[in-house]
Design a protein around this motif. Sequence first.
Motif, PDB file in Angstrom:
ATOM      1  N   GLY A  48       0.820  -1.202   0.000  1.00  0.00           N
ATOM      2  CA  GLY A  48       0.000   0.000   0.000  1.00  0.00           C
ATOM      3  C   GLY A  48       0.848   1.244   0.000  1.00  0.00           C
ATOM      4  O   GLY A  48       2.015   1.230  -0.377  1.00  0.00           O
ATOM      5  N   GLU A  91      -6.395  -0.711   7.009  1.00  0.00           N
ATOM      6  CA  GLU A  91      -6.775  -1.658   5.963  1.00  0.00           C
ATOM      7  C   GLU A  91      -8.277  -1.543   5.729  1.00  0.00           C
ATOM      8  O   GLU A  91      -9.075  -1.739   6.643  1.00  0.00           O
ATOM      9  CB  GLU A  91      -6.411  -3.084   6.367  1.00  0.00           C
ATOM     10  CG  GLU A  91      -6.663  -4.110   5.268  1.00  0.00           C
ATOM     11  CD  GLU A  91      -6.141  -5.488   5.640  1.00  0.00           C
ATOM     12  OE1 GLU A  91      -5.300  -6.029   4.906  1.00  0.00           O
ATOM     13  OE2 GLU A  91      -6.580  -6.023   6.677  1.00  0.00           O
ATOM     14  N   TYR A  93     -11.620  -1.715   2.516  1.00  0.00           N
ATOM     15  CA  TYR A  93     -12.053  -2.281   1.243  1.00  0.00           C
ATOM     16  C   TYR A  93     -12.809  -1.231   0.442  1.00  0.00           C
ATOM     17  O   TYR A  93     -13.399  -0.306   1.007  1.00  0.00           O
ATOM     18  CB  TYR A  93     -12.940  -3.506   1.462  1.00  0.00           C
ATOM     19  CG  TYR A  93     -12.173  -4.725   1.920  1.00  0.00           C
ATOM     20  CD1 TYR A  93     -11.742  -5.678   1.002  1.00  0.00           C
ATOM     21  CD2 TYR A  93     -11.854  -4.895   3.257  1.00  0.00           C
ATOM     22  CE1 TYR A  93     -11.025  -6.790   1.418  1.00  0.00           C
ATOM     23  CE2 TYR A  93     -11.135  -6.002   3.689  1.00  0.00           C
ATOM     24  CZ  TYR A  93     -10.723  -6.944   2.763  1.00  0.00           C
ATOM     25  OH  TYR A  93      -9.992  -8.033   3.167  1.00  0.00           O
ATOM     26  N   GLY A  94     -12.766  -1.388  -0.880  1.00  0.00           N
ATOM     27  CA  GLY A  94     -13.478  -0.483  -1.755  1.00  0.00           C
ATOM     28  C   GLY A  94     -14.977  -0.689  -1.689  1.00  0.00           C
ATOM     29  O   GLY A  94     -15.485  -1.532  -0.942  1.00  0.00           O
ATOM     30  N   ARG A 100      -8.840  -4.685  -1.691  1.00  0.00           N
ATOM     31  CA  ARG A 100      -8.329  -4.357  -0.366  1.00  0.00           C
ATOM     32  C   ARG A 100      -7.289  -3.240  -0.476  1.00  0.00           C
ATOM     33  O   ARG A 100      -6.392  -3.287  -1.311  1.00  0.00           O
ATOM     34  CB  ARG A 100      -7.690  -5.589   0.272  1.00  0.00           C
ATOM     35  CG  ARG A 100      -7.209  -5.351   1.699  1.00  0.00           C
ATOM     36  CD  ARG A 100      -6.572  -6.578   2.292  1.00  0.00           C
ATOM     37  NE  ARG A 100      -5.320  -6.912   1.627  1.00  0.00           N
ATOM     38  CZ  ARG A 100      -4.446  -7.802   2.081  1.00  0.00           C
ATOM     39  NH1 ARG A 100      -4.711  -8.455   3.190  1.00  0.00           N
ATOM     40  NH2 ARG A 100      -3.339  -8.054   1.413  1.00  0.00           N
ATOM     41  N   TYR A 101      -7.424  -2.227   0.371  1.00  0.00           N
ATOM     42  CA  TYR A 101      -6.486  -1.112   0.391  1.00  0.00           C
ATOM     43  C   TYR A 101      -5.744  -1.112   1.722  1.00  0.00           C
ATOM     44  O   TYR A 101      -6.349  -1.244   2.789  1.00  0.00           O
ATOM     45  CB  TYR A 101      -7.219   0.221   0.214  1.00  0.00           C
ATOM     46  CG  TYR A 101      -7.951   0.348  -1.098  1.00  0.00           C
ATOM     47  CD1 TYR A 101      -7.278   0.768  -2.247  1.00  0.00           C
ATOM     48  CD2 TYR A 101      -9.298   0.053  -1.189  1.00  0.00           C
ATOM     49  CE1 TYR A 101      -7.943   0.893  -3.458  1.00  0.00           C
ATOM     50  CE2 TYR A 101      -9.975   0.173  -2.400  1.00  0.00           C
ATOM     51  CZ  TYR A 101      -9.297   0.585  -3.531  1.00  0.00           C
ATOM     52  OH  TYR A 101      -9.958   0.707  -4.722  1.00  0.00           O
ATOM     53  N   GLN A 102      -4.433  -0.981   1.648  1.00  0.00           N
ATOM     54  CA  GLN A 102      -3.601  -0.910   2.844  1.00  0.00           C
ATOM     55  C   GLN A 102      -2.853   0.431   2.843  1.00  0.00           C
ATOM     56  O   GLN A 102      -2.341   0.857   1.812  1.00  0.00           O
ATOM     57  CB  GLN A 102      -2.576  -2.054   2.859  1.00  0.00           C
ATOM     58  CG  GLN A 102      -3.196  -3.437   2.906  1.00  0.00           C
ATOM     59  CD  GLN A 102      -2.128  -4.520   2.795  1.00  0.00           C
ATOM     60  OE1 GLN A 102      -1.087  -4.331   2.185  1.00  0.00           O
ATOM     61  NE2 GLN A 102      -2.401  -5.666   3.399  1.00  0.00           N
ATOM     62  N   HIS A 103      -2.798   1.048   4.006  1.00  0.00           N
ATOM     63  CA  HIS A 103      -2.077   2.306   4.126  1.00  0.00           C
ATOM     64  C   HIS A 103      -1.398   2.376   5.483  1.00  0.00           C
ATOM     65  O   HIS A 103      -1.870   1.791   6.466  1.00  0.00           O
ATOM     66  CB  HIS A 103      -3.022   3.513   3.989  1.00  0.00           C
ATOM     67  CG  HIS A 103      -3.799   3.542   2.715  1.00  0.00           C
ATOM     68  ND1 HIS A 103      -3.215   3.742   1.484  1.00  0.00           N
ATOM     69  CD2 HIS A 103      -5.127   3.379   2.485  1.00  0.00           C
ATOM     70  CE1 HIS A 103      -4.146   3.708   0.543  1.00  0.00           C
ATOM     71  NE2 HIS A 103      -5.309   3.490   1.123  1.00  0.00           N
ATOM     72  N   LYS A 282     -11.260   9.056   1.793  1.00  0.00           N
ATOM     73  CA  LYS A 282     -10.778   7.695   1.539  1.00  0.00           C
ATOM     74  C   LYS A 282     -10.841   7.361   0.054  1.00  0.00           C
ATOM     75  O   LYS A 282      -9.964   6.679  -0.471  1.00  0.00           O
ATOM     76  CB  LYS A 282     -11.598   6.692   2.347  1.00  0.00           C
ATOM     77  CG  LYS A 282     -11.350   6.747   3.846  1.00  0.00           C
ATOM     78  CD  LYS A 282     -12.233   5.748   4.580  1.00  0.00           C
ATOM     79  CE  LYS A 282     -12.026   5.815   6.087  1.00  0.00           C
ATOM     80  NZ  LYS A 282     -12.904   4.869   6.814  1.00  0.00           N
ATOM     81  N   HIS A 286      -7.810   6.070  -2.185  1.00  0.00           N
ATOM     82  CA  HIS A 286      -7.902   4.769  -2.860  1.00  0.00           C
ATOM     83  C   HIS A 286      -7.642   4.868  -4.360  1.00  0.00           C
ATOM     84  O   HIS A 286      -7.058   3.962  -4.952  1.00  0.00           O
ATOM     85  CB  HIS A 286      -9.293   4.165  -2.651  1.00  0.00           C
ATOM     86  CG  HIS A 286      -9.560   3.745  -1.235  1.00  0.00           C
ATOM     87  ND1 HIS A 286     -10.818   3.420  -0.782  1.00  0.00           N
ATOM     88  CD2 HIS A 286      -8.732   3.604  -0.168  1.00  0.00           C
ATOM     89  CE1 HIS A 286     -10.751   3.090   0.502  1.00  0.00           C
ATOM     90  NE2 HIS A 286      -9.498   3.197   0.884  1.00  0.00           N
ATOM     91  N   ASN A 287      -8.077   5.961  -4.958  1.00  0.00           N
ATOM     92  CA  ASN A 287      -8.187   5.982  -6.417  1.00  0.00           C
ATOM     93  C   ASN A 287      -7.119   6.788  -7.152  1.00  0.00           C
ATOM     94  O   ASN A 287      -7.003   6.657  -8.368  1.00  0.00           O
ATOM     95  CB  ASN A 287      -9.566   6.538  -6.809  1.00  0.00           C
ATOM     96  CG  ASN A 287     -10.703   5.652  -6.319  1.00  0.00           C
ATOM     97  OD1 ASN A 287     -10.583   4.432  -6.325  1.00  0.00           O
ATOM     98  ND2 ASN A 287     -11.785   6.259  -5.881  1.00  0.00           N
ATOM     99  N   ILE A 291      -2.373   0.547  -6.785  1.00  0.00           N
ATOM    100  CA  ILE A 291      -1.828  -0.273  -5.705  1.00  0.00           C
ATOM    101  C   ILE A 291      -0.440  -0.767  -6.122  1.00  0.00           C
ATOM    102  O   ILE A 291      -0.268  -1.274  -7.225  1.00  0.00           O
ATOM    103  CB  ILE A 291      -2.754  -1.471  -5.418  1.00  0.00           C
ATOM    104  CG1 ILE A 291      -4.111  -0.967  -4.924  1.00  0.00           C
ATOM    105  CG2 ILE A 291      -2.126  -2.406  -4.388  1.00  0.00           C
ATOM    106  CD1 ILE A 291      -5.141  -2.060  -4.737  1.00  0.00           C
TER     107      ILE A 291
END
Length: 372
Positions: A48, A91, A93-94, A100-103, A282, A286-287, A291
């Motif tokens: 991420g 962590e 989700y869209g 799955r998104y991790q940051h 968020k 995410h976008n 990733i």
Amino acid sequence: MGNTASTSNKEAFYDLVIPCSLSDLCSEGQGYWPLKVHKGIPLESFQGHIVGILGQYNKGKTWIMGRLSDCSLEKEGMVVRTQGISFKWVETYGSNDKVRYQHLVADTAGFHTPIALGTAATNPGNAGSSAQAATEDDAETKEKSFKVMATLMRETEIYEQFLTNLTLLISNYIIVVMNETTLPDQRFLFTVAEAWKQSRPESKKCTEIFVIHNFRYTTEVEERETLFKNSTEDILEGTVDDRNPLVKTFVCHKFNTRHICLMNDECVVGKQYNNNAFQQIKSWIHNMLPIPQRPHTEESLAVEFAKTCTELLNSRGLLVNVQEMRLQTIDDGSKCYKPVKKNADDPITIATSEDDKYYGLLAPFKPMVGLN
């Protein structure tokens, strides 16, 4: 108010910490800063981005970090002390619950954090400066105390700038938190925007900076809209983006910033509005960047942070014996900065405790006193 975070000795809120301090940078002999990693987070394959949160003291940065990570400080009954650069694992989700998104969200104590001048004046050694203590109750004591305080304030400014620059160099996204826009806020935003342009290649960062106006005492919709207009449209060159009917945003072309606001989180209208605002934030995170295809490990993050710390300290003239350090390959094939001289600390030395692991970030630095 819900939009503030207090200070105490509790640090459990954060998952990773680089606890570099002012006293570290003001005294020689420190071999490395530790990178503390809480054992409960799955960093063995972190795939991420790092989101850096910047802003002046007591603007609500840590509270915003809690909301981004879905960890309510009030619900957990938690108060937070931010050390150096402190990270929260996120962590999510869209919208389709498949991606799955991790940051890692990075937090600092903030610009213009108050300092204990009384302690520094009566005990100059605590300030990390080289000033000598003077006898009490005479003019010489007062003069030396003022010099100690002036030195400490200058050192604090350098330290805060160092933390800001380090955050910019390790982050893929930057969020700036402010309340109503004042001249110091504009100056800070301009400084961050200029530094962000030079921080990393554009392929590794979102070129836009997200600005969150935290109107934490505002409970009325009309007041919120007025404050947001006063803080954006009336003083910044840009356009209103009203494509999201639930949350108005503003794009400033001069600074390349995207603005959004929050309001008091303890009233019904404020909580509902803030929920929509955080969903929008968020979505931006995410976008706007893909990733990463190659995951990080704890060791590779430690190596990257060590390299960044070394390069930044070197560029500021703060490194000791930098000519004796070389980028080398270690046993597992990773590359890191290691000293050529014998008996020096290894930047990837690992220590463990019951709850945490520690990775050493090599940074043999010299005092800041006397730097311009």
